[in-house]
Scaffold this motif. Structure first.
Motif, short mmCIF file in Angstrom:
data_model
loop_
_atom_site.label_atom_id
_atom_site.label_comp_id
_atom_site.label_asym_id
_atom_site.label_seq_id
_atom_site.Cartn_x
_atom_site.Cartn_y
_atom_site.Cartn_z
N LEU A 32 -4.67 41.88 2.95
CA LEU A 32 -4.21 43.10 2.30
C LEU A 32 -2.93 43.61 2.94
O LEU A 32 -2.05 44.12 2.28
CB LEU A 32 -5.35 44.12 2.41
CG LEU A 32 -5.09 45.60 2.35
CD1 LEU A 32 -4.81 45.95 0.92
CD2 LEU A 32 -6.31 46.36 2.82
N LEU A 33 -2.84 43.44 4.25
CA LEU A 33 -1.66 43.94 4.97
C LEU A 33 -0.47 43.00 4.87
O LEU A 33 0.62 43.34 5.32
CB LEU A 33 -2.02 44.17 6.44
CG LEU A 33 -2.91 45.40 6.68
CD1 LEU A 33 -3.48 45.37 8.08
CD2 LEU A 33 -2.11 46.67 6.45
N LEU A 59 2.80 35.02 9.46
CA LEU A 59 1.78 35.95 8.96
C LEU A 59 0.69 35.21 8.20
O LEU A 59 -0.49 35.48 8.35
CB LEU A 59 2.43 37.01 8.06
CG LEU A 59 3.38 37.99 8.75
CD1 LEU A 59 4.15 38.81 7.73
CD2 LEU A 59 2.59 38.91 9.67
N LEU A 60 1.13 34.23 7.37
CA LEU A 60 0.14 33.46 6.61
C LEU A 60 -0.75 32.64 7.54
O LEU A 60 -1.95 32.52 7.33
CB LEU A 60 0.84 32.54 5.61
CG LEU A 60 1.40 33.22 4.37
CD1 LEU A 60 2.28 32.26 3.60
CD2 LEU A 60 0.27 33.70 3.48
N PRO A 76 3.54 38.58 15.24
CA PRO A 76 4.42 38.52 14.05
C PRO A 76 4.48 39.86 13.32
O PRO A 76 5.54 40.25 12.85
CB PRO A 76 3.76 37.46 13.17
CG PRO A 76 2.86 36.70 14.04
CD PRO A 76 2.45 37.60 15.15
N VAL A 77 3.36 40.55 13.27
CA VAL A 77 3.32 41.83 12.59
C VAL A 77 4.21 42.84 13.30
O VAL A 77 4.88 43.67 12.68
CB VAL A 77 1.86 42.32 12.51
CG1 VAL A 77 1.80 43.78 12.15
CG2 VAL A 77 1.09 41.49 11.51
N LEU A 78 4.23 42.75 14.63
CA LEU A 78 5.02 43.71 15.40
C LEU A 78 6.49 43.32 15.52
O LEU A 78 7.27 44.07 16.11
CB LEU A 78 4.42 43.89 16.80
CG LEU A 78 3.13 44.70 16.87
CD1 LEU A 78 2.64 44.80 18.30
CD2 LEU A 78 3.33 46.10 16.30
N PHE A 86 1.42 37.52 -2.57
CA PHE A 86 0.93 38.63 -3.38
C PHE A 86 -0.45 38.34 -3.93
O PHE A 86 -1.32 39.21 -3.97
CB PHE A 86 1.90 38.92 -4.54
CG PHE A 86 2.98 39.87 -4.17
CD1 PHE A 86 2.77 41.24 -4.21
CD2 PHE A 86 4.21 39.40 -3.72
CE1 PHE A 86 3.77 42.12 -3.84
CE2 PHE A 86 5.20 40.28 -3.35
CZ PHE A 86 4.98 41.64 -3.41
N LEU A 87 -0.65 37.11 -4.34
CA LEU A 87 -1.96 36.71 -4.87
C LEU A 87 -3.03 36.95 -3.80
O LEU A 87 -4.12 37.46 -4.07
CB LEU A 87 -1.91 35.24 -5.27
CG LEU A 87 -3.05 34.70 -6.11
CD1 LEU A 87 -3.10 35.44 -7.43
CD2 LEU A 87 -2.86 33.21 -6.36
N THR A 88 -2.70 36.58 -2.56
CA THR A 88 -3.65 36.78 -1.47
C THR A 88 -3.95 38.26 -1.27
O THR A 88 -5.10 38.66 -1.11
CB THR A 88 -3.07 36.19 -0.17
OG1 THR A 88 -2.82 34.82 -0.40
CG2 THR A 88 -4.04 36.35 0.97
N ALA A 89 -2.89 39.07 -1.32
CA ALA A 89 -3.10 40.50 -1.13
C ALA A 89 -3.96 41.07 -2.25
O ALA A 89 -4.90 41.83 -2.01
CB ALA A 89 -1.76 41.21 -1.06
#
Lengths: 234, 231, 253, 53
Positions: C166-167, C140-141, B178-180, C74-77
């Protein structure tokens, strides 16, 4: 109760100073409050049954396993503050070889020597010392026997010139000649100012080698545990 | 500035690690014997899945190329960390005194070199097997360089996130792909632009992927230390 | 009268054990009321839209969910950054709670988006830039949550999860940017979900949606945080006895 | 004209209803699960460690 009275302590700061050191592997307290003091140039034998905490103690002293409570100072570095700072000053011979199977003996020793920012002449000298020069040096580690790998790991350790040697069963898997080399290395290192802590099941050999013997059991140093009482073990 | 020696050490560590990794790859021939054949296999499979006579293959070439790069690159990255997981090497690396940022850059570099080799071979494969006529060299090259940087920087960072875990083989694709996704979109669009003779459409993507790679280099340099700490 | 209230509060403090507190109880009641208001305005009082018809009513829950999925991200980051910076377990748990709730709202955004798409576009899914970004956010989550829920030591999963967390923010930005360019370059008609001008009762309904769903979000994050905190406590609890047992082992042998 | 709009409107309502049911249902279910888990865990933790109560 005779906890360490200041007068009994060495004038110089000990290389290893543990008080009630607890280390967890997951939720299991592999070290359950170890007290240990080792002065410079000493050769200390750790003994104890399987699962007594010998390996974890050595790994904790190398700064690999975090100490979660108690005091832990190694080579003047407080492991609870920054255990990374001690790592490049110790040499750990562990159960794993720490070698890349695909690379040759010489490649491995040179790589780890350069990683420690030591001279590559040291790498060659170390290989010679362990009988790995000549034909063996160009053989891939994956094709070596257990004993030869052990020697390669020792060569990597030797070339790093550590101040504190942590040897986890250094005699295991070695032939008579190899064991003699290990003993010589240990004595020479101590003579040159290093400190050695080793665990071994070769008790005859190791007791002769060691200046001190510490028995571990149940994640504590038993001798200290029995005599020192449990007030400072908390 | 006292940051200069730190940077020098980081770079020399990176060089040491990259040389070691590449030497190891050359010796072990895993890339040669397994990863490259796999990549070519993917190209052939795409031809089976998409009928080559209907022009579908031709239209989809840039996307198929980059998917082949991603999947075979994933194998190279898995491999890059499997090597460090062997028999106490992880501990040895922690004890070595090498700076984590140097290790990160070194591993990134070796992955990038392997990816570049893979991309060149796949490029030849695409040109031969799919009959792609290659135009827009400058954009193609820039895309390859930037996309390789993006894939290897992110791949190495997430590689260490997954390293040392029992589930690493399944976790890495879940985290990384997903990042890529933006890199896949970007490199594919840029290739399409180059091959269709409209390179100006491709350059913004090169910019986007550069930003991506920059973000991951910074994250890797600062994040690798804490990540290496715990196994 | 007053003594009675005080007594009942005390009873609820020491008696029934839960993640609730007086504050969250009040918050929960307000949330429920606002949700009632949302139903009243969103489904009954507000009119159908001239273009979208009744489907506009989906917007009143869809748009706030989408916003809050990003807020949670955002909260997670933020939680991850503070954890890495200050070693604060508290923030690490905030990050975890935020990610899980964000994943819930992302799923709801996707579901409602698809249910809106069917009557509007005739299909459940189009490769609309916003929907696609949201789907990527979900993935991503899920990656973050997969790392955070690893069966490994706390430090291992927390640190690794924090890097992934963070990413999240740069990833989300880059994904959104790339997906937007991707769609616009192909000249597909991008139907924006909240593009229509909204006025009067409809605007008020959307506003109510934002307020009530934000309240739900806050309530959920607080409770999820407390559950995670309790899990930590339960994990840490057996330690003293474990140490004692371990020592006894040595004395016996 | 109005007839067309009406037909369109009735065709849309099931989707609207489904969306709202999904949203309220999921939020409710998640809230319920969280509260139940919290209650179960709370029993294992001494009250002084539950700082909020």
């Amino acid at each position: 109760m005779e906890p360490d009275d200041p007068t009994f302590r060495s004038v110089t700061a000990p290389v290893v100073h543990l008080r009630g050191a607890v280390a967890l592997l997951g939720r299991f307290p592999a070290l359950a409050g170890v007290d240990l003091d080792v002065d410079r140039r000493r050769i200390v034998l750790l003994r104890g049954a399987n699962g007594a905490g010998k390996t974890t103690l050595l790994r904790a002293l190398a700064g690999l396993v975090p100490i979660t409570s108690g005091e832990a100072i190694v080579l003047g570095v407080d492991l609870r503050v920054d255990r990374r700072a001690v790592r490049h000053r110790v040499g750990l011979l562990a159960h794993g070889t720490g070698l890349y199977d695909e690379l040759t003996v010489a490649d491995n020793v040179r790589f780890w020597t350069r990683a420690a920012r030591a001279d590559s002449a040291d790498a060659d000298a170390a290989m010679a010392r362990l009988g790995l020069d000549g034909r063996l040096s160009d053989v891939a580690v994956g094709r070596l026997s257990t004993g030869q790998r052990r020697r390669t790991s020792l060569a990597c350790l030797l070339a790093r010139r550590p101040e504190l040697w942590l040897l986890d069963e250094p005699h295991a898997g070695l032939d008579k000649e190899g064991r003699d080399i290990v003993d010589d290395l240990v004595r020479d290192a101590a003579a040159a100012g290093a400190t050695i802590i080793l665990s071994s099941h070769e008790l005859d050999r190791s007791i002769e080698l060691a200046d001190e013997i510490v028995t571990l059991g149940g994640g504590v140093a038993l001798d200290e545990f029995v005599s020192g009482g449990d007030d400072h073990a908390q | 500035m006292n940051s200069c020696p730190a940077v020098t050490i980081m770079l020399s560590d990176a060089w040491l690690i990259a040389r070691k990794d590449l030497k190891l790859e050359i010796r072990s021939r895993v890339a040669l014997n397994q990863v490259i054949p796999f990549a070519l296999l993917v190209l052939v499979l795409f031809a089976f899945a998409l009928d080559p006579d209907r022009g579908l293959l031709e239209k989809a070439t840039p996307g198929l190329y980059w998917i082949a790069v991603l999947f075979s690159g994933l194998l190279a990255m898995q491999r890059s960390f499997a090597v460090e997981a062997a028999d106490g090497v992880t501990d040895a690396l922690r004890l070595s005194g090498l700076t984590p940022s140097g290790i990160y850059l070194g591993k990134t570099l070796s992955v990038a070199v392997q990816l570049l080799v893979l991309e060149v071979l796949l490029g030849v494969g695409v040109a031969v097997l799919y009959g792609t006529s290659i135009t827009g060299w400058l954009l193609l090259l820039a895309t390859i360089v930037v996309a390789t940087a993006a894939i290897s920087t992110a791949g190495t960072l997430f590689g260490v996130v997954a390293a040392g875990l029992r589930v690493r083989e399944t976790l890495l694709p879940l985290l990384l792909l997903p990042v890529l996704a933006p890199v896949l979109i970007g490199s594919t669009r840029a290739f399409e632009a180059a091959l269709s003779g409209t390179p100006s459409e491709g350059w913004p993507w090169v910019g986007l992927m550069s930003v991506f790679a920059a973000v991951y280099v910074v994250a890797g340099i600062f994040g690798f230390g804490p990540l290496m700490e715990e196994s | 009268m007053t003594t009675e209230t005080v007594g009942s509060v005390e009873a609820s403090d020491s008696g029934p054990t839960s993640t609730g507190s007086r504050t969250t109880m009040i918050l929960g009641i307000i949330t429920l009321i606002s949700l009632g208001v949302l139903v009243l305005f969103g489904l009954i009082l507000s009119p159908a839209d001239a273009n979208q018809g009744e489907a506009v009513r989906i917007m009143y829950v869809h748009v706030p969910s989408a916003t809050l999925s990003y807020v949670g991200c955002f909260l997670t980051a933020i939680g991850s950054v503070v954890y890495l910076w200050r070693k604060s377990r508290w923030w690490e748990l905030v990050a975890y709670a935020g990610a899980e709730v964000a994943a819930l709202f992302t799923a709801l955004t996707l579901a409602t988006g698809m249910l809106w798409g069917r009557p509007t576009w005739g299909v459940f899914w189009v490769w609309d830039a916003r929907l696609t970004s949201e789907a990527m956010l979900m993935l991503l989550l899920l990656g973050y949550l997969a790392v955070r829920r690893l069966a490994a030591d706390y430090e291992v999963r927390a640190k690794r999860a924090a890097i992934v967390g963070l990413l999240l923010v740069p990833n989300v930005f880059i994904v959104r940017q790339s997906v937007q360019w991707w769609r616009t370059l192909h000249q597909t008609p991008t139907l924006s979900l909240s593009g229509a001008e909204i006025q009067g009762l409809m605007l008020f309904s959307l506003f109510t949606g934002f307020v009530s769903i934000t309240l739900v979000f806050i309530w959920m994050v607080i409770h999820r945080f407390r559950v995670a905190w309790l899990e930590e406590q339960v994990d840490a609890e057996g330690l003293d006895t474990a140490i004692a047992e371990r020592r006894a082992e040595g004395l016996v042998s | 004209m109005s007839g067309v709009l009406f037909a369109e409107a009735t065709g849309t309502w099931p989707y609207v209803a489904a969306a709202w049911v999904v949203v309220f249902g999921s939020m409710g279910a998640y809230a319920l699960v969280t509260v139940v888990r919290g209650r179960r865990l709370s029993k294992k933790v001494p009250p002084e460690k539950r700082r909020w109560s």
